[in-house]
Write a protein that holds these residues in place. Structure first.
Motif, PDB file in Angstrom:
ATOM      1  N   ARG A 107       0.723  -1.016   0.172  1.00  0.00           N
ATOM      2  CA  ARG A 107      -0.138   0.059  -0.168  1.00  0.00           C
ATOM      3  C   ARG A 107       0.757   1.327   0.039  1.00  0.00           C
ATOM      4  N   ASN A 108       2.155   1.070   0.556  1.00  0.00           N
ATOM      5  CA  ASN A 108       2.802   2.303   0.706  1.00  0.00           C
ATOM      6  C   ASN A 108       4.306   1.955  -0.002  1.00  0.00           C
ATOM      7  N   TRP A 109       4.238   1.366  -1.032  1.00  0.00           N
ATOM      8  CA  TRP A 109       5.280   0.879  -1.942  1.00  0.00           C
ATOM      9  C   TRP A 109       6.176   1.841  -2.127  1.00  0.00           C
ATOM     10  N   TRP A 110       5.564   3.095  -2.580  1.00  0.00           N
ATOM     11  CA  TRP A 110       6.531   4.177  -3.199  1.00  0.00           C
ATOM     12  C   TRP A 110       6.885   5.271  -2.028  1.00  0.00           C
ATOM     13  N   LYS A 111       6.199   4.839  -0.855  1.00  0.00           N
ATOM     14  CA  LYS A 111       6.537   5.874   0.199  1.00  0.00           C
ATOM     15  C   LYS A 111       7.467   5.569   1.294  1.00  0.00           C
ATOM     16  N   GLN A 112       7.640   4.534   1.685  1.00  0.00           N
ATOM     17  CA  GLN A 112       8.540   4.212   2.814  1.00  0.00           C
ATOM     18  C   GLN A 112       8.904   2.613   2.684  1.00  0.00           C
ATOM     19  N   LEU A 113       9.954   2.461   3.764  1.00  0.00           N
ATOM     20  CA  LEU A 113      10.358   1.152   3.766  1.00  0.00           C
ATOM     21  C   LEU A 113      11.026   1.105   5.088  1.00  0.00           C
ATOM     22  N   GLU A 114      11.058  -0.065   5.720  1.00  0.00           N
ATOM     23  CA  GLU A 114      11.470  -0.376   7.169  1.00  0.00           C
ATOM     24  C   GLU A 114      12.769  -1.086   6.765  1.00  0.00           C
ATOM     25  N   ILE A 115      13.690  -0.724   7.732  1.00  0.00           N
ATOM     26  CA  ILE A 115      15.210  -1.304   7.903  1.00  0.00           C
ATOM     27  C   ILE A 115      15.425  -1.770   9.267  1.00  0.00           C
ATOM     28  N   ASN A 116      16.514  -2.648   9.521  1.00  0.00           N
ATOM     29  CA  ASN A 116      16.782  -3.424  10.796  1.00  0.00           C
ATOM     30  C   ASN A 116      17.722  -2.538  11.367  1.00  0.00           C
ATOM     31  N   LYS A 117      18.012  -1.395  11.314  1.00  0.00           N
ATOM     32  CA  LYS A 117      18.832  -0.633  12.465  1.00  0.00           C
ATOM     33  C   LYS A 117      18.083   0.644  12.975  1.00  0.00           C
ATOM     34  N   GLY A 118      18.207   0.895  14.289  1.00  0.00           N
ATOM     35  CA  GLY A 118      17.475   2.006  14.856  1.00  0.00           C
ATOM     36  C   GLY A 118      18.494   2.828  15.756  1.00  0.00           C
ATOM     37  N   VAL A 119      17.955   3.365  16.982  1.00  0.00           N
ATOM     38  CA  VAL A 119      18.519   4.366  17.612  1.00  0.00           C
ATOM     39  C   VAL A 119      19.649   3.544  18.299  1.00  0.00           C
ATOM     40  N   LYS A 120      19.609   2.481  18.729  1.00  0.00           N
ATOM     41  CA  LYS A 120      20.737   1.843  19.304  1.00  0.00           C
ATOM     42  C   LYS A 120      21.950   1.661  18.412  1.00  0.00           C
ATOM     43  N   ASP A 121      21.648   1.615  17.153  1.00  0.00           N
ATOM     44  CA  ASP A 121      22.755   1.807  16.258  1.00  0.00           C
ATOM     45  C   ASP A 121      23.453   3.205  15.824  1.00  0.00           C
ATOM     46  N   GLY A 122      22.666   4.056  16.343  1.00  0.00           N
ATOM     47  CA  GLY A 122      23.294   5.482  15.921  1.00  0.00           C
ATOM     48  C   GLY A 122      22.398   5.827  14.893  1.00  0.00           C
ATOM     49  N   VAL A 123      21.174   5.562  14.503  1.00  0.00           N
ATOM     50  CA  VAL A 123      20.242   6.090  13.273  1.00  0.00           C
ATOM     51  C   VAL A 123      19.405   7.005  13.896  1.00  0.00           C
ATOM     52  N   LEU A 124      19.257   8.232  13.487  1.00  0.00           N
ATOM     53  CA  LEU A 124      18.411   9.236  13.934  1.00  0.00           C
ATOM     54  C   LEU A 124      17.450   9.853  13.034  1.00  0.00           C
ATOM     55  N   LYS A 125      16.589  10.394  13.130  1.00  0.00           N
ATOM     56  CA  LYS A 125      15.399  10.985  12.254  1.00  0.00           C
ATOM     57  C   LYS A 125      16.159  12.161  11.659  1.00  0.00           C
ATOM     58  N   GLY A 126      16.206  12.141  10.210  1.00  0.00           N
ATOM     59  CA  GLY A 126      16.478  13.150   9.312  1.00  0.00           C
ATOM     60  C   GLY A 126      17.677  12.960   8.691  1.00  0.00           C
ATOM     61  N   GLN A 127      18.300  11.799   9.013  1.00  0.00           N
ATOM     62  CA  GLN A 127      19.483  11.248   8.214  1.00  0.00           C
ATOM     63  C   GLN A 127      19.326  10.915   7.103  1.00  0.00           C
ATOM     64  N   THR A 128      20.442  10.946   6.182  1.00  0.00           N
ATOM     65  CA  THR A 128      20.374  10.611   4.829  1.00  0.00           C
ATOM     66  C   THR A 128      20.672   9.029   4.548  1.00  0.00           C
ATOM     67  N   VAL A 129      19.503   8.390   3.619  1.00  0.00           N
ATOM     68  CA  VAL A 129      19.698   7.317   3.347  1.00  0.00           C
ATOM     69  C   VAL A 129      19.968   6.847   1.878  1.00  0.00           C
ATOM     70  N   ILE A 130      21.078   6.288   1.648  1.00  0.00           N
ATOM     71  CA  ILE A 130      21.716   5.829   0.127  1.00  0.00           C
ATOM     72  C   ILE A 130      21.428   4.485  -0.077  1.00  0.00           C
ATOM     73  N   GLY A 131      21.491   4.217  -1.399  1.00  0.00           N
ATOM     74  CA  GLY A 131      21.490   2.961  -1.853  1.00  0.00           C
ATOM     75  C   GLY A 131      22.392   2.493  -2.852  1.00  0.00           C
ATOM     76  N   PRO A 132      22.332   1.462  -3.447  1.00  0.00           N
ATOM     77  CA  PRO A 132      23.312   0.999  -4.649  1.00  0.00           C
ATOM     78  C   PRO A 132      22.653   2.155  -5.737  1.00  0.00           C
ATOM     79  N   GLY A 133      23.646   2.904  -6.152  1.00  0.00           N
ATOM     80  CA  GLY A 133      23.180   4.108  -7.327  1.00  0.00           C
ATOM     81  C   GLY A 133      23.083   5.373  -6.922  1.00  0.00           C
ATOM     82  N   GLY A 134      22.823   5.597  -5.296  1.00  0.00           N
ATOM     83  CA  GLY A 134      22.726   6.859  -5.232  1.00  0.00           C
ATOM     84  C   GLY A 134      21.461   7.079  -3.863  1.00  0.00           C
ATOM     85  N   LEU A 135      21.032   8.391  -3.947  1.00  0.00           N
ATOM     86  CA  LEU A 135      20.069   8.817  -2.919  1.00  0.00           C
ATOM     87  C   LEU A 135      18.852   7.928  -2.970  1.00  0.00           C
TER      88      LEU A 135
END
Length: 249
Positions: A107-135
């Motif tokens: 339902r939200n395929w083009w909106k969002q995805l969930e990843i397996n790292k969070g605050v305990k790993d140093g992930v914070l809201k607003g950080q940049t996420v890149i993948g193979p190829g770019g942003l």
């Protein structure tokens, strides 16, 4: 005498017709009962010496070649995808956090995805996420062990973008597909198909000069300002692994 002979001939004719009709009926019943298997076997046996013909052999060969090429292409694409995913781990540094995509909602395929790292790993809201190829997008929310990434393709999601060749700024806006729209801030964009799109060198929200995609379509006559359609280089529909940039400075 003649009448008797006629009667005998008539009876023989009726009898022969009966057997003909009987055999035809039995044959049709057999074909129906076996779904034509016997008929097809007989037909195949009769045609076996002459098939496949020259044209059929060419068709078979062409089909086999086409299938082989498709399989090779799929294997090559899969290999490239895995190499890119591995490269995310290989080039991991103290400023990057590698994470796996663990959930995608249709339902939200083009909106969002969930990843397996969070605050305990140093992930914070607003950080940049890149993948193979770019942003890919920005971290939208976090829990202790997971995070939600808002994709560039999310309708209404906007970030600043830049085309270095023409020195033009624009606003990249998600459209709910894998091709967001780049709305230019100038009346004349001077952009061409194939131009590279990156994050703005003057951006404070995102690291500068991150690859976003390539221009695929331009409408210079659009009002109130020209726009372009951008093909993302990091396809959000095929992402398995991402990296989160700890610092956006």
């Amino acid at each position: 005498m003649i009448t008797a002979r006629r009667k005998i001939g008539f009876h023989l004719l009726l009898k022969s017709r009966f057997w003909v009709i009987f055999f035809l009926g039995a044959l049709l019943f057999g074909i129906r009962w076996t779904k034509g298997a016997g008929y097809l076997d007989l037909y195949t046996t009769l045609l076996k010496p002459i098939l496949p013909g020259t044209a059929q052999r060419e068709w078979i060969k062409e089909g086999e070649n086409l299938e082989r090429n498709i399989r090779l292409k799929l294997l090559e694409e899969d290999n490239n995808r895995l190499r890119k995913a591995l490269s995310l781990q290989e080039f991991n540094t103290d400023r990057r956090i590698s994470a796996a995509v663990i959930s995608r909602s249709s339902r939200n395929w083009w909106k969002q995805l969930e990843i397996n790292k969070g605050v305990k790993d140093g992930v914070l809201k607003g950080q940049t996420v890149i993948g193979p190829g770019g942003l890919v997008g920005l971290v939208d929310s976090t829990t202790s062990f997971t995070a939600r990434v808002r994709l560039l393709t999310d309708p209404g999601h906007q970030i600043g973008a830049w085309i270095d060749r023409t020195k033009r700024h624009g606003i990249l806006t998600g459209m709910g597909t894998n091709r967001p729209k780049l709305i230019f801030l100038n009346k004349n964009s001077f952009v061409e198909i194939g131009d590279a799109v990156t994050t703005s060198p003057a951006s404070t929200l995102l690291p500068p000069n991150l690859t976003i995609g390539v221009v695929q379509f331009v409408n210079e006559k659009a009002l109130p300002s020209p726009y372009a359609i951008v093909q993302l280089t990091a396809s959000p529909e095929a992402i398995d692994w991402v990296q989160i940039l700890k610092n956006n400075d």
